[in-house]
Design an enzyme around this catalytic site. Structure first.
Site, PDB file in Angstrom:
ATOM      1  N   GLY A 222       8.758   8.692  -4.863  1.00 20.17           N
ATOM      2  CA  GLY A 222       9.357   7.534  -5.545  1.00 20.17           C
ATOM      3  C   GLY A 222      10.746   7.253  -5.043  1.00 20.17           C
ATOM      4  O   GLY A 222      11.162   7.760  -4.002  1.00 20.17           O
ATOM      5  N   ASN A 223      11.446   6.434  -5.767  1.00 14.17           N
ATOM      6  CA  ASN A 223      12.827   6.124  -5.389  1.00 14.17           C
ATOM      7  C   ASN A 223      13.686   6.091  -6.648  1.00 14.17           C
ATOM      8  O   ASN A 223      13.184   6.209  -7.752  1.00 14.17           O
ATOM      9  CB  ASN A 223      12.885   4.803  -4.614  1.00 14.17           C
ATOM     10  CG  ASN A 223      12.369   3.651  -5.430  1.00 14.17           C
ATOM     11  OD1 ASN A 223      12.987   3.248  -6.409  1.00 14.17           O
ATOM     12  ND2 ASN A 223      11.202   3.133  -5.059  1.00 14.17           N
ATOM     13  N   ARG A 224      14.993   5.926  -6.459  1.00 12.30           N
ATOM     14  CA  ARG A 224      15.910   6.091  -7.583  1.00 12.30           C
ATOM     15  C   ARG A 224      16.258   4.786  -8.286  1.00 12.30           C
ATOM     16  O   ARG A 224      17.234   4.720  -9.029  1.00 12.30           O
ATOM     17  CB  ARG A 224      17.178   6.799  -7.092  1.00 12.30           C
ATOM     18  CG  ARG A 224      16.888   8.260  -6.732  1.00 12.30           C
ATOM     19  CD  ARG A 224      18.084   8.931  -6.084  1.00 12.30           C
ATOM     20  NE  ARG A 224      19.323   8.598  -6.722  1.00 12.30           N
ATOM     21  CZ  ARG A 224      20.446   8.281  -6.078  1.00 12.30           C
ATOM     22  NH1 ARG A 224      20.460   8.259  -4.766  1.00 12.30           N
ATOM     23  NH2 ARG A 224      21.524   7.992  -6.743  1.00 12.30           N
ATOM     24  N   SER A 225      15.492   3.739  -8.082  1.00 10.34           N
ATOM     25  CA  SER A 225      15.795   2.483  -8.767  1.00 10.34           C
ATOM     26  C   SER A 225      15.643   2.659 -10.286  1.00 10.34           C
ATOM     27  O   SER A 225      14.636   3.177 -10.763  1.00 10.34           O
ATOM     28  CB  SER A 225      14.833   1.396  -8.279  1.00 10.34           C
ATOM     29  OG  SER A 225      15.040   0.230  -9.040  1.00 10.34           O
TER      30      SER A 225
ATOM     31  N   ALA B  92      12.122  -2.015  -6.277  1.00 15.91           N
ATOM     32  CA  ALA B  92      12.196  -1.204  -5.056  1.00 15.91           C
ATOM     33  C   ALA B  92      10.788  -0.683  -4.800  1.00 15.91           C
ATOM     34  O   ALA B  92      10.246   0.096  -5.587  1.00 15.91           O
ATOM     35  CB  ALA B  92      13.175  -0.061  -5.245  1.00 15.91           C
TER      36      ALA B  92
END
Ligand code: C5P
Length: 396
Positions: A201-204, A272
């Site tokens: 995943g990502n940190r959005s 994102a």
């Protein structure tokens, strides 16, 4: 703008000084109407110096100028911060036994309340019913936040921060320039599962996208918001004006977005999106005992949703993309942005810098808005709420 700040008797009255100050610094003519109880918490000279106007509290002063209604009639916006349970109850029932009650009753201006009280009082059915009645009449309620209260207790009831109260108050008087416009916003970050318990995943946090949805709804738009894995609390107070759909993976986001895009007039693709996903998803948890010292993941490319949207765009549809880049140099960032705007075929691209500590999860953002040719059409720096407003000013 003529703004009345009503201050009532809670400890948070000391924070109301910053509400007054922020509104004055933003160029507004601020008139404080304080209850007697409020003046026990914060001094009249402080409020007069900060507001640059006399402070009114007495119902039986200025009778010759019919002050009990004149202040409310002249107001273009009324903000009550803090709003105690007692004041909320009085306003809900239209009582006018003090100057603030008269001022509110005599006004047709937007009314914004920032409740502050102990959790038990906020959750008391009487307060709940009073707040619901006020909301149903179009009164804006900002906060309260959950946090440390005046005593040793903690919970919901803490007054919202002055900056948030001011932003909400200014939103309340903003023109409804997106009335009935169909707006689709995506927010958050997609996650691609590796197995039943793990993902890439990502940190959005989703804060910027949700702020765009919130701002568009407040400006009258008919908003659909597709969210992927938001941080906790990001949608608090969003209200029922926004239709929310939840997704998690890129392909779920793709399906929901393409479906909703058909009728949308403005699409803001703030999510994102994971560019790659694992080629296979293990049906059971991957175990190190069976993997040894290294684990190889093979990823395959995800669909580019934004590209699909611009390929299928219909007339009069405005499509806005986001580009989060780690590039520190402004010119290089612009060059990247211009190339991306062209490649993706968007009408506007909102470019911001991200990094280990910047932007993700923060309440602040700093962006450049580029047009289809890569020219800067706006820059915005400040709270994600104010950045959202600026983006909408340009792309609507
Ligand atoms: O290419 P890049 O990921 O930087 O592009 C960012 C923009 O494209 C964002 O608006 C994002 O929502 C969108 N995007 C997408 N599908 C992808 C990757 C990004 O819609 N697979």
């Amino acid at each position: 703008m003529n703004v009345v700040v009503g201050i009532t008797g809670g400890i948070a009255a000391y924070k109301a000084v910053n509400v007054v100050r922020g509104l004055v610094l933003a160029g507004h003519d601020v008139h404080v109407v304080a209850t007697d109880a409020a003046l026990r918490f914060v001094g009249r000279p402080t409020l007069e110096a900060i507001s640059r106007n006399p402070v009114h509290s007495e119902l039986y002063e200025g009778v010759a100028e019919v002050r009990h209604v004149a202040i409310g009639q002249a107001a273009e916006l009324i903000v009550v911060a803090p709003a105690t349970a007692n004041t909320i109850a009085k306003l809900a029932h239209g009582l006018a036994d003090d100057l603030l009650g008269n001022t509110v009753l005599a006004s047709s201006a937007p009314l914004v309340l920032a409740p502050a009280m102990h959790t038990e009082m906020w959750q008391n059915p009487a307060t709940v019913a009073n707040v619901a009645a006020l909301r149903s009449r179009g009164v804006h309620i900002v906060g309260p936040e959950t946090g440390q209260l005046t005593g040793t207790d903690a919970g919901p009831g803490r007054m919202a921060e002055p900056g948030e109260i001011i932003a909400e108050a200014l939103r309340a008087v903003r023109p409804r320039d997106l009335e009935a416009r169909r707006v689709l916003v995506t927010a958050g970050g997609t996650r691609e599962p590796l197995d039943p318990v793990r993902f890439i995943g990502n940190r959005s946090s989703g804060k910027q996208g949700v702020a765009v949805a919130r701002a568009a709804a407040a400006r009258g738009a008919d908003v659909t918001l597709i969210v992927a894995n938001l941080d906790d609390g990001v949608m608090d107070g969003l209200g029922s004006a926004v239709k929310v759909l939840h997704v998690s993976t890129t392909r779920e986001l793709q399906e929901a977005t393409l479906l909703a895009a058909g009728t949308a007039e403005l699409i803001v693709m703030a999510a994102a999106v994971a560019d790659y996903r694992p080629e296979t998803v293990a049906s059971d948890k991957i175990k190190k005992e069976t993997q040894g010292d290294t684990l190889e993941l093979r990823l395959v490319k995800n669909p580019d949703i934004l590209h699909e949207l611009t390929d299928a765009r219909h007339d009069d549809q405005v499509i806005v993309g986001f580009a989060a880049e780690t590039e520190p140099d402004r010119d290089a960032l612009l060059t990247l942005g211009a190339a991306k705007a062209a490649r993706k075929g968007v009408d506007y691209l909102v470019v911001n810098r991200v990094g280990w500590t910047e932007t993700f999860g923060s309440d602040e953002n700093s962006v450049m808005v580029l047009d289809a040719r890569g020219h800067i059409v706006a820059e915005a720096d400040g709270s994600k709420a104010s950045v959202a407003e600026r983006i909408l000013d340009v792309v609507r």
